[in-house]
Design a protein around this motif. Sequence first.
Motif, mmCIF file in Angstrom:
data_model
loop_
_atom_site.group_PDB
_atom_site.id
_atom_site.type_symbol
_atom_site.label_atom_id
_atom_site.label_comp_id
_atom_site.label_asym_id
_atom_site.label_seq_id
_atom_site.Cartn_x
_atom_site.Cartn_y
_atom_site.Cartn_z
ATOM 1 N N ASN A 467 -15.746 -32.069 13.928
ATOM 2 C CA ASN A 467 -16.865 -32.945 13.619
ATOM 3 C C ASN A 467 -16.748 -34.328 14.257
ATOM 4 N N TYR A 468 -15.675 -34.590 14.987
ATOM 5 C CA TYR A 468 -15.573 -35.878 15.663
ATOM 6 C C TYR A 468 -16.448 -35.867 16.921
ATOM 7 N N TRP A 469 -16.226 -34.884 17.790
ATOM 8 C CA TRP A 469 -17.158 -34.587 18.880
ATOM 9 C C TRP A 469 -17.702 -33.205 18.554
ATOM 10 N N PRO A 470 -18.824 -33.113 17.810
ATOM 11 C CA PRO A 470 -19.196 -31.845 17.190
ATOM 12 C C PRO A 470 -19.227 -30.655 18.139
ATOM 13 N N THR A 471 -18.300 -29.751 17.908
ATOM 14 C CA THR A 471 -18.212 -28.520 18.681
ATOM 15 C C THR A 471 -17.766 -27.393 17.760
ATOM 16 N N LEU A 472 -18.086 -26.174 18.151
ATOM 17 C CA LEU A 472 -17.619 -24.985 17.452
ATOM 18 C C LEU A 472 -16.746 -24.184 18.408
ATOM 19 N N SER A 473 -15.525 -23.871 17.964
ATOM 20 C CA SER A 473 -14.598 -23.063 18.746
ATOM 21 C C SER A 473 -14.115 -21.905 17.893
ATOM 22 N N LEU A 491 -22.355 -29.044 19.287
ATOM 23 C CA LEU A 491 -23.261 -29.058 18.144
ATOM 24 C C LEU A 491 -23.997 -30.388 18.099
ATOM 25 N N PRO A 492 -25.222 -30.394 17.559
ATOM 26 C CA PRO A 492 -26.039 -31.612 17.613
ATOM 27 C C PRO A 492 -25.681 -32.673 16.588
ATOM 28 N N GLY A 493 -24.854 -32.350 15.581
ATOM 29 C CA GLY A 493 -24.552 -33.334 14.548
ATOM 30 C C GLY A 493 -23.386 -32.896 13.680
ATOM 31 N N TYR A 494 -23.060 -33.733 12.717
ATOM 32 C CA TYR A 494 -21.966 -33.476 11.786
ATOM 33 C C TYR A 494 -22.311 -32.260 10.926
ATOM 34 N N VAL A 495 -21.463 -31.262 10.941
ATOM 35 C CA VAL A 495 -21.738 -29.994 10.249
ATOM 36 C C VAL A 495 -21.162 -30.031 8.840
ATOM 37 N N TYR A 496 -22.004 -29.704 7.860
ATOM 38 C CA TYR A 496 -21.592 -29.690 6.463
ATOM 39 C C TYR A 496 -21.129 -28.313 5.995
ATOM 40 N N HIS A 497 -21.652 -27.275 6.631
ATOM 41 C CA HIS A 497 -21.392 -25.924 6.136
ATOM 42 C C HIS A 497 -21.509 -24.950 7.298
ATOM 43 N N VAL A 498 -20.627 -23.959 7.319
ATOM 44 C CA VAL A 498 -20.706 -22.916 8.335
ATOM 45 C C VAL A 498 -20.509 -21.566 7.660
ATOM 46 N N CYS A 507 -24.467 -23.021 11.562
ATOM 47 C CA CYS A 507 -23.895 -24.347 11.342
ATOM 48 C C CYS A 507 -24.987 -25.268 10.792
ATOM 49 N N SER A 508 -24.847 -25.665 9.543
ATOM 50 C CA SER A 508 -25.847 -26.511 8.884
ATOM 51 C C SER A 508 -25.434 -27.968 9.015
ATOM 52 N N TRP A 509 -26.329 -28.785 9.556
ATOM 53 C CA TRP A 509 -26.002 -30.196 9.722
ATOM 54 C C TRP A 509 -27.054 -31.114 9.114
ATOM 55 N N GLY A 510 -27.617 -30.684 7.997
ATOM 56 C CA GLY A 510 -28.543 -31.523 7.251
ATOM 57 C C GLY A 510 -29.951 -31.445 7.774
ATOM 58 N N TYR A 511 -30.196 -32.028 8.961
ATOM 59 C CA TYR A 511 -31.525 -32.013 9.547
ATOM 60 C C TYR A 511 -31.648 -30.961 10.636
ATOM 61 N N GLY A 512 -30.890 -29.906 10.530
ATOM 62 C CA GLY A 512 -30.993 -28.835 11.499
ATOM 63 C C GLY A 512 -30.033 -27.709 11.190
#
Length: 520
Positions: A467-473, A491-498, A507-512
């Motif tokens: 979540n620092y440089w939002p990416t999924l690996s 990823l476009p933003g800070y992810v709260y839930h996957v 990947c849920s990031w609040g507004y997307g």
Amino acid sequence: MSILFSACARWIVLAATAASIGLAGCERGAGNSNQTGFISGNPTGPRGGDPAGDGSASGERLVAVSDVGVEAFGIEDRGAPAKVAEFALATLADSTVAVDDIVVRIGGASLEIAPAASPGLAEPIARLDGAALYTDAPGCQRYLGNARIFAHGQHVYVLAQTGNAAFTRLAIVDVGDPAAPRVVAQRDLPFSPGALYANPSGALVSAGDSVVQAGSTLVIRGVSDDGYYAFEEDRPPHEAWLDLLDLSDPLNPRHSSVALPDGAGHTGLQLDGTTVLVSRWTPLPDDPSRARFYLDRIDVADPSSPVVRAPVNVPGSLLAFDGASSRLLTTDYETVETPVVGREACARAFASNAAFTPAAAGDDAGPGVCRGTRRTLKLLDLGDTSAQLLDESPVDDTAVVMKALAGENRAFLSVEDAGHDGRSSILVAGGLQEGSLNTATQELAGFDPSYGPLLLADGARLLVVDNYWPTLSVLDATDLTALSFEKKSELPGYVYHVTLSGERALCSWGYGLEAVDVGP
């Protein structure tokens, strides 16, 4: 509120916050949305064709525009505006769950249903707003942003906060017809919503969850001393229990509870079939600085009559359980002392509970004794009343194990190394079924520990969200001698839930909501 009038134009513009006009921002966006409204329609008064000047002949509409959507309200009756249309501009998604060919997502004060093929669509198949899930609560108390969501068959279970911190709202939604979801039951349960998240295991490695699901049964661990206390003497004595929700009859949910055996603390819950596993520790009577650990198993096949089995004394706290082999992985804790020179050297020598005692009082740079905690992974063969040690593997003294997740025949441990400038890595411990521990380490280059990572175990794989440089690996640990770590997507933003939906990570990031292919 600011109001702009135009004598000749066909509109009046109102700029307001959601809180001041009480429209979509309070309901769908739960008070977090900036909103502007305007009234459209024929101008009122004799020249506008409305002799009465009350809007009854004008067909006026109040249109509310926010960063999440557009809503139109009929205002012929100024005392009771009625929503006549809406259109989503953004996807509110704090968490999701996959149900067959649909995805149910919650965010703000709405529960929405989207096709699994396009889970991030702003305009869903159907939406239930907070009024349907909180029939007896004011609009801005209908908040689902930090809710927990589960699914079984065609029913979705939502556990969320209420206006009363002592109660948790349960809502059961039938999504059998995705275009017409129905709330079939809702109830306030007598436990704090903090129980849905808290995992107060203190200095122990965090493992398990506060909520586990066995089919139509939800099990929530409750503790008496959860939360922050300004003064430790105000903290109540530790007690722990399980709240059991029997949802086999969706129209008649049933709640019961069972006390857990006494202990100074309890870890998170894990599940094997219909058996809940949790470990606890009790200080030794003759030396309170040391503790004895126990594993407790509770059979919830009949949630109305749970069976607490005999405890088993084990070396350390529960990390992972492999049901196929009845093997248990724990972390044991040992307090050790070693001579060092200076307080800083002590902090680097032990990542956990390091305490420096100088040889000369006040000389923090001189020689002294460093006292710290040493951790060891231990693999056990678990029986009905006892456990046998099969193998063990030490953890580096400079490594802080932040969290453990159980995979298939292996466990994933998130590690920060205090001796190397907070370097992050994943320690994989495999060989549970074989009875012999094998370990491997995957460095996480560039990760900032203060931003995560967010982890999800899937068999022999681990999904890693930075979540620092939002990416999924994805870390593939099928072969411990050849770990594979592959970045799948930015990823476009800070992810709260996957969570997973087939071979895609949601990947849920609040507004997307970002759907990422994590297949081979």
